[in-house]
Write an enzyme that holds these catalytic residues in place. Structure first.
Site, short mmCIF file in Angstrom:
data_model
loop_
_atom_site.label_atom_id
_atom_site.label_comp_id
_atom_site.label_asym_id
_atom_site.label_seq_id
_atom_site.Cartn_x
_atom_site.Cartn_y
_atom_site.Cartn_z
N HIS A 71 59.34 24.30 35.15
CA HIS A 71 60.45 23.76 35.92
C HIS A 71 60.53 24.48 37.28
O HIS A 71 60.59 25.71 37.32
CB HIS A 71 61.78 23.99 35.19
CG HIS A 71 61.78 23.50 33.78
ND1 HIS A 71 62.61 24.03 32.81
CD2 HIS A 71 61.06 22.54 33.16
CE1 HIS A 71 62.40 23.40 31.66
NE2 HIS A 71 61.45 22.50 31.84
N TYR A 134 67.58 35.75 33.77
CA TYR A 134 67.29 35.48 35.18
C TYR A 134 68.57 35.38 36.00
O TYR A 134 69.59 34.83 35.57
CB TYR A 134 66.43 34.23 35.36
CG TYR A 134 66.78 33.02 34.55
CD1 TYR A 134 67.43 31.94 35.11
CD2 TYR A 134 66.42 32.93 33.19
CE1 TYR A 134 67.73 30.81 34.37
CE2 TYR A 134 66.72 31.81 32.44
CZ TYR A 134 67.37 30.76 33.03
OH TYR A 134 67.68 29.64 32.30
#
Length: 486
Positions: A71, A134
């Protein structure tokens, strides 16, 4: 594989531009371990972009072999492992020469990686109970979904050597259905927006960036500085930079009640809105300034000289500069005596010479011409060289001249007599006229722009080429006179 403790914080470049792998110090003992997953001061000093994260996400994966991706999202990410171990794969899905570049690495909690916007992210867990974390610098929204770019995990061109074959891995149906590289529409780069694109400098920027899809131009009809909607209706996430080439420049009219209000509206209020926009969306703001921010009492001006404007126009430009200087990512480009496509002093003098008129021109204002093609090139150089943010003087180079000197040069270049130009003082020229005060000294020191690798051409050579480009028919057609020093 056990965690390696007490590594030094270190950056490692990868084959994908902008993707940087970091070793993180992890401190462990019999109780477990601790690490600074994100330490802005140390990491920015090491070269990590200060990407202003706003959201921290964690992906927990129960089984080894869980595979997610590929992605590419419309924001930057700083990725690390909280627990366990992963095999990471990153593919550049941005427009440009590195499209399709691949980087893979195994990450444990002692490593982290920075992934810029548009680089595809995927990982496969190597251990049960792996947590993948993240930081991102934008909030997720439904609108952002349409800006994602995807690549199939099994793409033959990327040829990622997954430790657990995809046939045996845990995948989602969506990830299995993503397109191959040949069918991927690359994520476009963020754009540069040029405001004031119909003015002299704006036209030069149009010519310089002609045909480049990443540069967008907005004239007065496209971006109304007096309308708040111009600043709020645009999706600023798609931009990296604003070049503000627009300004109120009617020096004498600015001294009138109506002109004063208009000058403050365009040169200050609108600039404040641009500055706020740049700060909120982490944009670079390029703003064009003027020698009129100084009173002209010094022989030459460097970038650190305090403001001392004489008139309303100079006051508004100084106020605008002060506002822009508060933007973290800014370039203030200070110019003088601008010459480009449109009505200006050189064109006026050439027209007078062609018609045999002998003008009186001021002889006690000293400066250098700034040709718009070189201002535009200097702006591009600052952006592409990633020069330190701040203020840069930018005029053409060469010996300083008076307006009378320049007028005489124009006359000579058109074949007329230099002696047709009569030099007069500023006080004599404007005697009995209701005009704004002019700085007598407008010479800008160019040491700083030279130090970052940009050498503006000599004004004398540019003047010759400019006058030659006018030709006698074009020169004769220009009859609008402009006051020397505007």
């Amino acid at each position: 594989m056990s965690i390696e403790f007490s590594k030094k914080l270190t950056a490692h470049e990868t084959p994908i531009p902008g993707v940087v792998l970091y070793d993180l110090p992890v401190h462990g003992d019999n109780r477990g371990w601790f690490k600074e997953n994100w330490q802005r001061e140390k990491m920015v000093a090491l070269g990590l972009p200060d990407f202003r994260p706003v959201q921290n996400n964690i992906s927990f994966n129960e089984k080894a072999g869980t595979t997610r991706g590929i992605h590419a999202e419309p924001w930057d990410k700083f990725i690390s492992v909280a627990t366990g171990r992963i095999f990471g794969a990153w593919v550049d899905l941005r427009e440009g020469p590195s499209f399709g570049a691949v980087f893979t690495a195994q990450l444990d909690p002692s490593q982290a990686i920075f992934i810029p916007r548009g680089v595809g992210n995927a990982f496969q867990t190597m251990e049960d109970n792996t947590a993948y974390t993240y930081l991102v610098n934008d909030h997720w929204s439904a609108d952002a979904q349409g800006q994602y770019t995807f690549l199939n995990l099994a793409d033959e061109t990327a040829a990622i050597a997954w430790p657990v074959p995809l046939a045996d891995a845990e995948l989602s149906d969506k990830d299995r259905a993503h397109p191959r590289l040949a069918e991927v529409v690359p994520m476009p780069a963020k754009k540069i927006l040029v405001l004031g694109a119909d003015g002299q400098l704006g036209k030069a920027l149009r010519e310089l960036y002609a045909g480049e899809a990443t540069v967008e131009f907005a004239g007065r009809a496209d971006f109304d500085f007096t309308n708040e909607a111009s600043f709020t209706a645009r999706n600023w996430k798609n931009y990296s930079t604003i070049i503000n080439a627009a300004a109120y420049t009617a020096v004498d009219s600015a001294e009138t009640p109506e002109g004063r209000a208009a000058a403050w509206a365009i040169n200050v209020t609108a600039v404040a809105r641009l500055a706020r926009t740049a700060v909120e969306h982490d944009l670079t703001l390029v703003h064009v300034s003027s020698d009129y921010v100084f009173d002209g009492s010094r022989e030459s001006h460097d970038e650190n000289e305090p403001f001392s404007p004489l008139g309303v126009y100079g006051q508004t430009k100084a106020a605008g500069d002060a506002i822009v200087s508060a933007v973290p990512r800014h370039y203030i480009v200070r110019t003088s005596w601008v010459i480009g496509e449109g009505n200006n002093f050189v064109r006026t003098m050439a027209s007078l010479a062609a018609r045999g008129i002998s003008p009186s021109v001021v002889k006690d204002q000293v400066g250098r011409l700034s040709f718009t093609q070189d201002i535009a090139a200097g702006i591009r150089h600052l952006l592409e060289s990633a020069a330190d943010y701040g203020t840069y003087n930018l005029s053409n180079s060469g010996e300083p001249q008076t307006w009378a000197d320049i007028a005489a040069d124009v006359y000579e270049l058109t074949g007329a007599e230099r002696e047709a130009v009569t030099g007069v003082s500023t006080a004599e020229y404007f005697k009995g006229k209701d005009v704004a005060p002019r700085p007598l000294g407008s010479v800008l020191q160019l040491n700083k722009i030279h130090a970052v690798g940009y050498e503006p051409p000599a004004a004398s050579g540019r003047l010759k080429a400019y006058v030659r480009s006018l030709g006698h028919p074009a020169v004769a057609a220009s009859t609008k006179a402009e006051s020397p020093g505007e």
